[in-house]
Design a protein around this motif. Structure first.
Motif, PDB file in Angstrom:
ATOM      1  N   SER A  63       0.826  -1.204   0.000  1.00  0.00           N
ATOM      2  CA  SER A  63       0.000   0.000   0.000  1.00  0.00           C
ATOM      3  C   SER A  63       0.865   1.260   0.000  1.00  0.00           C
ATOM      4  O   SER A  63       0.555   2.246   0.677  1.00  0.00           O
ATOM      5  N   GLY A  64       1.964   1.195  -0.730  1.00  0.00           N
ATOM      6  CA  GLY A  64       2.845   2.343  -0.861  1.00  0.00           C
ATOM      7  C   GLY A  64       3.814   2.546   0.280  1.00  0.00           C
ATOM      8  O   GLY A  64       4.611   3.487   0.258  1.00  0.00           O
ATOM      9  N   GLU A  65       3.785   1.662   1.281  1.00  0.00           N
ATOM     10  CA  GLU A  65       4.659   1.805   2.443  1.00  0.00           C
ATOM     11  C   GLU A  65       5.634   0.634   2.529  1.00  0.00           C
ATOM     12  O   GLU A  65       5.270  -0.509   2.223  1.00  0.00           O
ATOM     13  N   PRO A  66       6.892   0.886   2.945  1.00  0.00           N
ATOM     14  CA  PRO A  66       7.839  -0.220   3.114  1.00  0.00           C
ATOM     15  C   PRO A  66       7.397  -1.135   4.249  1.00  0.00           C
ATOM     16  O   PRO A  66       6.847  -0.675   5.256  1.00  0.00           O
ATOM     17  N   VAL A  67       7.626  -2.422   4.089  1.00  0.00           N
ATOM     18  CA  VAL A  67       7.232  -3.395   5.109  1.00  0.00           C
ATOM     19  C   VAL A  67       8.300  -4.468   5.222  1.00  0.00           C
ATOM     20  O   VAL A  67       8.866  -4.912   4.211  1.00  0.00           O
ATOM     21  N   ASP A  68       8.609  -4.858   6.442  1.00  0.00           N
ATOM     22  CA  ASP A  68       9.505  -5.980   6.688  1.00  0.00           C
ATOM     23  C   ASP A  68       8.700  -7.262   6.608  1.00  0.00           C
ATOM     24  O   ASP A  68       7.740  -7.448   7.360  1.00  0.00           O
ATOM     25  N   LEU A  69       9.097  -8.164   5.727  1.00  0.00           N
ATOM     26  CA  LEU A  69       8.442  -9.464   5.608  1.00  0.00           C
ATOM     27  C   LEU A  69       9.108 -10.523   6.464  1.00  0.00           C
ATOM     28  O   LEU A  69       8.445 -11.463   6.917  1.00  0.00           O
ATOM     29  N   GLY A  70      10.416 -10.410   6.651  1.00  0.00           N
ATOM     30  CA  GLY A  70      11.101 -11.449   7.400  1.00  0.00           C
ATOM     31  C   GLY A  70      12.522 -11.066   7.721  1.00  0.00           C
ATOM     32  O   GLY A  70      12.999  -9.980   7.374  1.00  0.00           O
ATOM     33  N   ASP A  71      13.202 -11.997   8.377  1.00  0.00           N
ATOM     34  CA  ASP A  71      14.523 -11.729   8.912  1.00  0.00           C
ATOM     35  C   ASP A  71      15.302 -13.039   8.951  1.00  0.00           C
ATOM     36  O   ASP A  71      14.730 -14.122   8.761  1.00  0.00           O
ATOM     37  N   GLY A  72      16.574 -12.938   9.223  1.00  0.00           N
ATOM     38  CA  GLY A  72      17.372 -14.151   9.358  1.00  0.00           C
ATOM     39  C   GLY A  72      18.837 -13.846   9.542  1.00  0.00           C
ATOM     40  O   GLY A  72      19.251 -12.682   9.614  1.00  0.00           O
ATOM     41  N   GLY A  73      19.624 -14.905   9.612  1.00  0.00           N
ATOM     42  CA  GLY A  73      21.058 -14.749   9.762  1.00  0.00           C
ATOM     43  C   GLY A  73      21.687 -15.993  10.359  1.00  0.00           C
ATOM     44  O   GLY A  73      20.995 -16.961  10.702  1.00  0.00           O
ATOM     45  N   PHE A  74      22.997 -15.972  10.441  1.00  0.00           N
ATOM     46  CA  PHE A  74      23.724 -17.075  11.066  1.00  0.00           C
ATOM     47  C   PHE A  74      23.654 -16.929  12.583  1.00  0.00           C
ATOM     48  O   PHE A  74      23.714 -15.824  13.126  1.00  0.00           O
ATOM     49  N   THR A  75      23.513 -18.062  13.265  1.00  0.00           N
ATOM     50  CA  THR A  75      23.508 -18.089  14.726  1.00  0.00           C
ATOM     51  C   THR A  75      24.472 -19.164  15.217  1.00  0.00           C
ATOM     52  O   THR A  75      24.956 -19.991  14.432  1.00  0.00           O
ATOM     53  N   THR A  76      24.698 -19.167  16.517  1.00  0.00           N
ATOM     54  CA  THR A  76      25.541 -20.195  17.137  1.00  0.00           C
ATOM     55  C   THR A  76      24.700 -21.291  17.781  1.00  0.00           C
ATOM     56  O   THR A  76      25.213 -22.082  18.565  1.00  0.00           O
ATOM     57  N   ARG A  82       1.753 -11.282   6.518  1.00  0.00           N
ATOM     58  CA  ARG A  82       2.140 -10.130   5.695  1.00  0.00           C
ATOM     59  C   ARG A  82       2.309 -10.535   4.239  1.00  0.00           C
ATOM     60  O   ARG A  82       1.946  -9.789   3.327  1.00  0.00           O
ATOM     61  N   LEU A  83       2.874 -11.711   4.020  1.00  0.00           N
ATOM     62  CA  LEU A  83       3.050 -12.185   2.652  1.00  0.00           C
ATOM     63  C   LEU A  83       1.695 -12.423   1.982  1.00  0.00           C
ATOM     64  O   LEU A  83       1.513 -12.139   0.793  1.00  0.00           O
ATOM     65  N   THR A  84       0.732 -12.906   2.739  1.00  0.00           N
ATOM     66  CA  THR A  84      -0.614 -13.127   2.205  1.00  0.00           C
ATOM     67  C   THR A  84      -1.255 -11.806   1.818  1.00  0.00           C
ATOM     68  O   THR A  84      -1.932 -11.701   0.779  1.00  0.00           O
ATOM     69  N   ALA A  85      -1.064 -10.778   2.637  1.00  0.00           N
ATOM     70  CA  ALA A  85      -1.608  -9.466   2.313  1.00  0.00           C
ATOM     71  C   ALA A  85      -0.999  -8.927   1.027  1.00  0.00           C
ATOM     72  O   ALA A  85      -1.691  -8.327   0.195  1.00  0.00           O
ATOM     73  N   LEU A  86       0.302  -9.137   0.838  1.00  0.00           N
ATOM     74  CA  LEU A  86       0.951  -8.702  -0.401  1.00  0.00           C
ATOM     75  C   LEU A  86       0.443  -9.486  -1.597  1.00  0.00           C
ATOM     76  O   LEU A  86       0.163  -8.929  -2.660  1.00  0.00           O
ATOM     77  N   ALA A  87       0.314 -10.805  -1.427  1.00  0.00           N
ATOM     78  CA  ALA A  87      -0.126 -11.646  -2.528  1.00  0.00           C
ATOM     79  C   ALA A  87      -1.523 -11.285  -2.980  1.00  0.00           C
ATOM     80  O   ALA A  87      -1.875 -11.419  -4.156  1.00  0.00           O
ATOM     81  N   ALA A  88      -2.352 -10.816  -2.037  1.00  0.00           N
ATOM     82  CA  ALA A  88      -3.729 -10.442  -2.391  1.00  0.00           C
ATOM     83  C   ALA A  88      -3.775  -9.272  -3.347  1.00  0.00           C
ATOM     84  O   ALA A  88      -4.763  -9.084  -4.060  1.00  0.00           O
ATOM     85  N   GLU A  89      -2.693  -8.477  -3.385  1.00  0.00           N
ATOM     86  CA  GLU A  89      -2.634  -7.332  -4.280  1.00  0.00           C
ATOM     87  C   GLU A  89      -2.091  -7.699  -5.645  1.00  0.00           C
ATOM     88  O   GLU A  89      -2.132  -6.884  -6.572  1.00  0.00           O
ATOM     89  N   GLY A  90      -1.539  -8.945  -5.761  1.00  0.00           N
ATOM     90  CA  GLY A  90      -0.885  -9.336  -6.991  1.00  0.00           C
ATOM     91  C   GLY A  90      -1.607 -10.453  -7.707  1.00  0.00           C
ATOM     92  O   GLY A  90      -2.820 -10.631  -7.546  1.00  0.00           O
ATOM     93  N   PRO A  91      -0.848 -11.273  -8.464  1.00  0.00           N
ATOM     94  CA  PRO A  91      -1.453 -12.350  -9.239  1.00  0.00           C
ATOM     95  C   PRO A  91      -1.922 -13.488  -8.368  1.00  0.00           C
ATOM     96  O   PRO A  91      -1.640 -13.547  -7.177  1.00  0.00           O
TER      97      PRO A  91
END
Length: 316
Positions: free
Chosen positions: A267-280, A302-311
Motif C-alpha cells: 500500500s505504498g509503504e515499506p514493510v519488513d516481511l522477514g529476517d534471518g542470519g547465522f547463529t551459534t 504479511r506475505l498473504t496481504a501482499l499476494a492479495a494485491e498481486g497475481p
C-alpha cells in the motif's frame, strides 16, 4: 531480601508472601513444582463461570482469533511448500518447546515468551525449535553433509506490539545446519540455498511489491569474499535484487557473520516481511564449535496481504 533484577510488580507480589516462600519454591524438584501449580490451576479453573470465559475471549489478546482469511493464508502456505528445494525436510512442530529453548542459546527475556505450568513454553519462534531438531538430527548422524528443515507455525508472543498487531501470527521458517569446511564455503552454500528460495517465493507471490533481499556482513572478511565471488553471482539472475545493508545494527549479538532482511512495499509503504542470519545455536546445542546454523523466516500473514494485491497465488 528480594534479589535484584525483579520488576516492581514482582517485588510487590513476593513481598506479600512469607519470606521463605520463594526459596522453598525455587528448591522444589521440577515435578513437584508442576504438581503444585497444576493443583492451583484446577482450583482456579473450577471458579471460572461461562460469562467470564466469554469476557476473556473478547478482551484477552492471547486468545482472540487472528485477522485475515485462512483460505488465502492456506494458498500462500501451499506455494511456500511447493517451492521448497527437495533437500529441505518439512517439520510439523509441537505447539510447545522445552522451557528455555530460546533463553538457553540466544539473548532475550523470558517475559516475552508464554511459559506454561509444565516445564515447557509456547513456541515463540519456529527457528529456535527447528534449530533444536536440526541439532538432534546432526547428533544422530542424519544428513551427514547438512540438515535443512522448514516449518509453518503459528507463534504466540507475550510482549505488546504496536496498534493493529496481534499477539499470535504465522511464520514460515527455514533452518540449515552443517559442519564448517573452512574459507566460508559452508556459509556460502547455506546462504545460496536460503536466498535462492526466498527469491523464488517473492517472484511468485509479490513481484509487483518491489521485493528486496537485504544482507549485512557482520565482521567476517572471509564471508564478505564468498558473497562477492560465490553467493551474489549465483543469485544474479533470480529476479529479486540483493542489496547490501552495511549500516544495519539490529540483530548484532543475536546473529553472527551475516544477517538477512526480506522487505517489500505494501500500500505504498515499506514493510519488513522477514529476517534471518547465522547463529551459534546448533554449535551450542551440540557443543561443537564447527557447526554452522543459518535461519530465515517470513511472516505468512504479511506475505498473504501482499499476494492479495498481486497475481493468483494458487499452486499449480
Amino acid at each position: 531480601m528480594i534479589g535484584d533484577g525483579l520488576s516492581n510488580a514482582e517485588r510487590r507480589v513476593w513481598a506479600a508472601l512469607p519470606g521463605d516462600v520463594r526459596e522453598t519454591l525455587e528448591a522444589l524438584p521440577a515435578a513437584d513444582l508442576t504438581t503444585l501449580l497444576l493443583s492451583l490451576a484446577r482450583t482456579r479453573a473450577a471458579r471460572v463461570r461461562p460469562a467470564e470465559v466469554l469476557r476473556r475471549w473478547r478482551e484477552d489478546r492471547f486468545v482472540r482469533p487472528a485477522d485475515g482469511d485462512p483460505r488465502a493464508s492456506a494458498a500462500v502456505q501451499a506455494l511456500l511448500w511447493e517451492l521448497l528445494p527437495a533437500e529441505v525436510a518439512g517439520v510439523e512442530l509441537s505447539p510447545v518447546a522445552p522451557l528455555g529453548t530460546c533463553a538457553a542459546v540466544s539473548p532475550g527475556s523470558q517475559d516475552r515468551i508464554v511459559t506454561t505450568i509444565r516445564p515447557v513454553e509456547v513456541v515463540s519462534d519456529p527457528t529456535n525449535a527447528l534449530a533444536v531438531e536440526a541439532a538432534d538430527r546432526r547428533r544422530r548422524g542424519d544428513g551427514r553433509g547438512a540438515v535443512h528443515l522448514a516449518a509453518s507455525h503459528r507463534v504466540l508472543r507475550a510482549q505488546r506490539f504496536g496498534a493493529g498487531m496481534q499477539a499470535h501470527f504465522r511464520l514460515f521458517a527455514l533452518v540449515s545446519s552443517a559442519r564448517d569446511t573452512g574459507s566460508g564455503r559452508t556459509e556460502a552454500r547455506l546462504l545460496t540455498l536460503h536466498l535462492a528460495y526466498w527469491q523464488r517465493v517473492l517472484a511468485r507471490l509479490a513481484p509487483s511489491a518491489a521485493p528486496t533481499l537485504r544482507f549485512t556482513v557482520l565482521d567476517s572478511p572471509v564471508l564478505r569474499e564468498r558473497l562477492d565471488d560465490t553467493v551474489l553471482p549465483a543469485l544474479a539472475a533470480g529476479g529479486v535484487p540483493l542489496t547490501e545493508e552495511p549500516d544495519r545494527t539490529r540483530g548484532r549479538g543475536y546473529y553472527v557473520d551475516a544477517a538477512l532482511r526480506i522487505t517489500a512495499t505494501h500500500s505504498g509503504e515499506p514493510v519488513d516481511l522477514g529476517d534471518g542470519g547465522f547463529t551459534t545455536w546448533t554449535a551450542q546445542l551440540t557443543n561443537d564449535a564447527k557447526e554452522r546454523c543459518l535461519t530465515s523466516c517470513v511472516s505468512v500473514d504479511r506475505l498473504t496481504a501482499l499476494a492479495a494485491e498481486g497475481p493468483d497465488t494458487h499452486a499449480g
